[in-house]
Design an enzyme around this catalytic site. Sequence first.
Site, mmCIF file in Angstrom:
data_model
loop_
_atom_site.group_PDB
_atom_site.id
_atom_site.type_symbol
_atom_site.label_atom_id
_atom_site.label_comp_id
_atom_site.label_asym_id
_atom_site.label_seq_id
_atom_site.Cartn_x
_atom_site.Cartn_y
_atom_site.Cartn_z
ATOM 1 N N ASP A 56 1.271 -1.144 -0.016
ATOM 2 C CA ASP A 56 -0.477 -0.179 -0.320
ATOM 3 C C ASP A 56 0.920 0.943 -0.372
ATOM 4 O OD1 ASP A 56 -1.907 2.267 0.049
ATOM 5 O OD2 ASP A 56 -2.294 1.217 2.475
ATOM 6 N N TYR A 110 -7.447 16.132 -9.741
ATOM 7 C CA TYR A 110 -5.516 14.789 -10.182
ATOM 8 C C TYR A 110 -4.896 15.849 -10.645
ATOM 9 C CZ TYR A 110 -5.105 11.609 -13.007
ATOM 10 O OH TYR A 110 -3.921 10.885 -13.699
#
Length: 250
Positions: free
Chosen positions: A53, A145
């Site tokens: 992760d 983003y």
Amino acid sequence: MAQEFDGLAAIVTGGASGIGAAIAAELVAAGASVAVLDLTESVSPDVTSLRADVGDDASVREAVVAAAERFGRLDIVVNNAGIGAQGTIEDNTDAEWARVLDINVVGMVRVARAALPFLRQSRAAAIVNTCSIAATAGLPQRALYSASKGAVLALTQAMAADHLHEGIRVNCVNPGTADTPWVGRLLASQVDPAAERRALNARQPHGRLVSAQEVAGAVLYLASPRSGSTTGTSIAVDGGMQALRLRPVQ
């Protein structure tokens, strides 16, 4: 016949699907030993699949060390893991801004930081970050983003400056809208998916979505030991969207 990446070892984050899977497959085909670091196990029998992760430093360090120990070396890091975000600056909370920036930017820092001790021992060390056309072109409904990918572009250049004299090259690729599972899910959520796909195709000057394999080809160029004089740069794989201003077809 010797292959370009024979004897080299690579890690690819987010390599279980989409662009990351294409990059991992191309590296293997070119002779590299590859470990895929992802939340999802890779289905490819040709790579070492390690759960990691990028939002968790301990998880990253454990996976990077495991890859280096398995291969006895680490030469190439492809920072490909990332998540998307939609909307203007009004549409995402502070928590969502923190989450996306943590994965898309700090996640790359965690992986590269863990890999540096091994890369310093390599004579062909390279880091390639997956950036985006969103870093260089203003796209609607992509404020968060775009901010994250703008940071990746700046980070790439700063890392290249910091590590050049250690023999570590750092570059990035800027894909246009790519035909990936994430984009597929985004299209499926629209009222008219076919119309939305046509709009995305038309937005890119060559008239179609970018393929994952095309992005992978650019990554392999940047990662290759043959590209020893290429560092601190980005390659746009976007059908000309970043640079071209074509007249409409009559």
